[in-house]
Write an enzyme that holds these catalytic residues in place. Structure first.
Site, PDB file in Angstrom:
ATOM      1  N   LYS A  33       0.845  -1.202   0.000  1.00  0.00           N
ATOM      2  CA  LYS A  33       0.000   0.000   0.000  1.00  0.00           C
ATOM      3  C   LYS A  33       0.881   1.252   0.000  1.00  0.00           C
ATOM      4  O   LYS A  33       2.075   1.175   0.330  1.00  0.00           O
ATOM      5  CB  LYS A  33      -0.919  -0.014   1.229  1.00  0.00           C
ATOM      6  CG  LYS A  33      -0.173   0.037   2.559  1.00  0.00           C
ATOM      7  CD  LYS A  33      -1.085  -0.294   3.741  1.00  0.00           C
ATOM      8  CE  LYS A  33      -0.309  -0.250   5.052  1.00  0.00           C
ATOM      9  NZ  LYS A  33      -1.069  -0.815   6.169  1.00  0.00           N
ATOM     10  N   ARG A 128     -10.755  -0.287  14.130  1.00  0.00           N
ATOM     11  CA  ARG A 128     -10.372   0.545  12.994  1.00  0.00           C
ATOM     12  C   ARG A 128     -11.121   0.075  11.749  1.00  0.00           C
ATOM     13  O   ARG A 128     -11.954   0.784  11.208  1.00  0.00           O
ATOM     14  CB  ARG A 128      -8.848   0.487  12.799  1.00  0.00           C
ATOM     15  CG  ARG A 128      -8.332   1.508  11.814  1.00  0.00           C
ATOM     16  CD  ARG A 128      -6.825   1.433  11.651  1.00  0.00           C
ATOM     17  NE  ARG A 128      -6.366   0.188  11.023  1.00  0.00           N
ATOM     18  CZ  ARG A 128      -5.139   0.012  10.561  1.00  0.00           C
ATOM     19  NH1 ARG A 128      -4.238   0.973  10.662  1.00  0.00           N
ATOM     20  NH2 ARG A 128      -4.788  -1.131  10.004  1.00  0.00           N
ATOM     21  N   TYR A 242      17.540  29.773   9.192  1.00  0.00           N
ATOM     22  CA  TYR A 242      16.370  30.526   9.643  1.00  0.00           C
ATOM     23  C   TYR A 242      16.333  30.662  11.166  1.00  0.00           C
ATOM     24  O   TYR A 242      16.642  29.709  11.890  1.00  0.00           O
ATOM     25  CB  TYR A 242      15.085  29.826   9.209  1.00  0.00           C
ATOM     26  CG  TYR A 242      14.728  30.033   7.756  1.00  0.00           C
ATOM     27  CD1 TYR A 242      14.509  31.311   7.246  1.00  0.00           C
ATOM     28  CD2 TYR A 242      14.592  28.944   6.907  1.00  0.00           C
ATOM     29  CE1 TYR A 242      14.158  31.487   5.918  1.00  0.00           C
ATOM     30  CE2 TYR A 242      14.241  29.111   5.577  1.00  0.00           C
ATOM     31  CZ  TYR A 242      14.029  30.389   5.089  1.00  0.00           C
ATOM     32  OH  TYR A 242      13.673  30.555   3.776  1.00  0.00           O
ATOM     33  N   MET A 290      13.203  24.214   3.422  1.00  0.00           N
ATOM     34  CA  MET A 290      12.384  23.440   2.488  1.00  0.00           C
ATOM     35  C   MET A 290      13.238  22.576   1.554  1.00  0.00           C
ATOM     36  O   MET A 290      12.932  21.411   1.305  1.00  0.00           O
ATOM     37  CB  MET A 290      11.507  24.388   1.644  1.00  0.00           C
ATOM     38  CG  MET A 290      10.504  23.655   0.766  1.00  0.00           C
ATOM     39  SD  MET A 290       9.539  24.751  -0.275  1.00  0.00           S
ATOM     40  CE  MET A 290       8.585  25.653   0.928  1.00  0.00           C
TER      41      MET A 290
END
Ligand SMILES: *Cc1c(COP(=O)(O)O)cnc(C)c1O
Length: 345
Positions: A33, A128, A242, A290
């Site tokens: 999956k 679940r 940063y 990022m």
């Protein structure tokens, strides 16, 4: 080139499948999956099929349909979410086996696709997915009369061998399925390691195949090499990145490397995180950006072309500890921007 390289070792993957297979007398399936936990279902599932896996599990029918195009006929593809409204065409055309989770899904399935294979998912305590004991009592005889391919449930605490929940769920699953003819399945990676009582007819490992805990004997499957873009000397008192969160206490050689949180390198890893330059452990400095990360190259001879974030020195679970998460989340977060290179297989 500033693109980082994610190397996926298909031989290690297949070795892990064989090792897990050797731990039980049962058939060993493979959970692929979420694009094989982010590593690429096309290549991963093809390699596992060649290694001998015959039953594959995905989360949703769309993943199953794609996997069928990759693997062709001759393997079973089971869908954990079962038969959802709108899935009929996919289930039929890709010959998927939905794991039926409720009476509603059962009705949807037998009305829409009479005679089409299905499995049953039971809730043994996790709350679940799957039918509750009362629901199952009502449906059991009708469902079993149609020869389900599999009757399965899932363990909530299998990564903690001593957790009382394991025995409790085993007892519940056994009570719900004792004496049935259909093949049964209870265990993912953690359950395989709990021993024979938990194995039943088919196991469903995912994370162990990909080199993650709780399968401590897994071979590492992923390696991540990140290019160094530039280096600089930073003086005592200067800051990096940063928010000025890292301040040099002494002259420091700083490298900027070409990956960041957009590539799935969790910003939350923070100040404990390291990369490797050969056998040298180099600290990550300041905040992860990022697309960029600063690392301390002080004491390293010359400038390496790349540094290693994942590999033989540290795996997904080490990064997970730093980020306060689990190896599964590290793997499935690995971004789309890497050059993915498959070796072996
Ligand atoms: C994801 C999943 C698995 C595989 O679990 P791992 O812990 O990765 O081995 C097996 N069964 C079900 C129902 C799952 O959702």
């Amino acid at each position: 080139m500033a693109q980082a390289k994610l190397t996926i070792d298909l031989d290690a993957l297949c070795d892990n499948w064989q090792s897990l297979n050797a731990l039980s007398q049962s058939e060993t399936g493979a959970v692929v999956k979420a694009d094989s936990y982010g590593l690429g279902a096309d290549r991963v599932a093809t390699a596992l099929a060649q290694a001998g896996a015959r039953t594959f599990f995905v989360a949703v029918a769309e993943e199953g349909a794609k996997l069928r195009r990759t693997l062709g006929p001759g393997v079973e593809i089971c869908v954990f979410s079962g038969h959802m409204p709108g899935d009929l065409g996919l289930i039929r055309d890709a010959n998927l086996v939905p794991m039926i989770n409720s009476i509603d899904q059962m009705l949807c399935h037998v009305e829409g696709l009479p005679g089409h294979p299905f499995g049953i998912q039971l809730d043994s305590g996790m709350n679940r997915l799957g039918m509750e004991p009362a629901e199952w009592s009502a449906l059991r005889d009708i469902a079993l009369a149609q020869n389900p391919r599999l009757v399965m449930s899932h363990l909530a605490c299998a990564d903690e061998p001593d957790h009382a929940m394991n025995r409790q769920q085993l007892a519940q699953f056994t009570a719900m399925t004792d004496g049935i003819d259909a093949p049964r399945s209870l265990s993912a990676t953690g359950g395989i390691l709990l021993g024979e009582d938990y194995h039943f007819d088919l196991t469903r490992p995912g994370i162990g195949l990909y080199g993650g805990m709780p399968f401590v004997d897994a071979r590492p499957v992923v390696r991540l090499d990140i290019p160094v873009i530039q280096t600089r000397e930073v003086l005592a008192g200067e800051t990096v990145g940063y928010g000025n969160s890292w301040v040099a206490q002494k002259p420091t050689r700083v490298a900027t490397i070409a990956s960041g949180y957009a590539d799935g390198i969790h910003r939350a890893m923070g100040p404990q995180a390291h990369v490797w330059v050969g056998e040298h452990r180099a600290k990550i400095l300041g905040r992860i950006s990022m697309d960029l990360i600063a690392v301390d190259l002080t004491g390293v001879d010359g400038t390496p072309e790349t540094v290693e974030l994942l590999g033989l020195h540290q795996g997904v679970d080490t990064l997970a500890d730093w980020a306060g998460t689990i190896g599964y989340e590290i793997l499935t977060s690995l971004g789309a921007r890497y050059d993915r290179v498959y070796i072996g297989g």
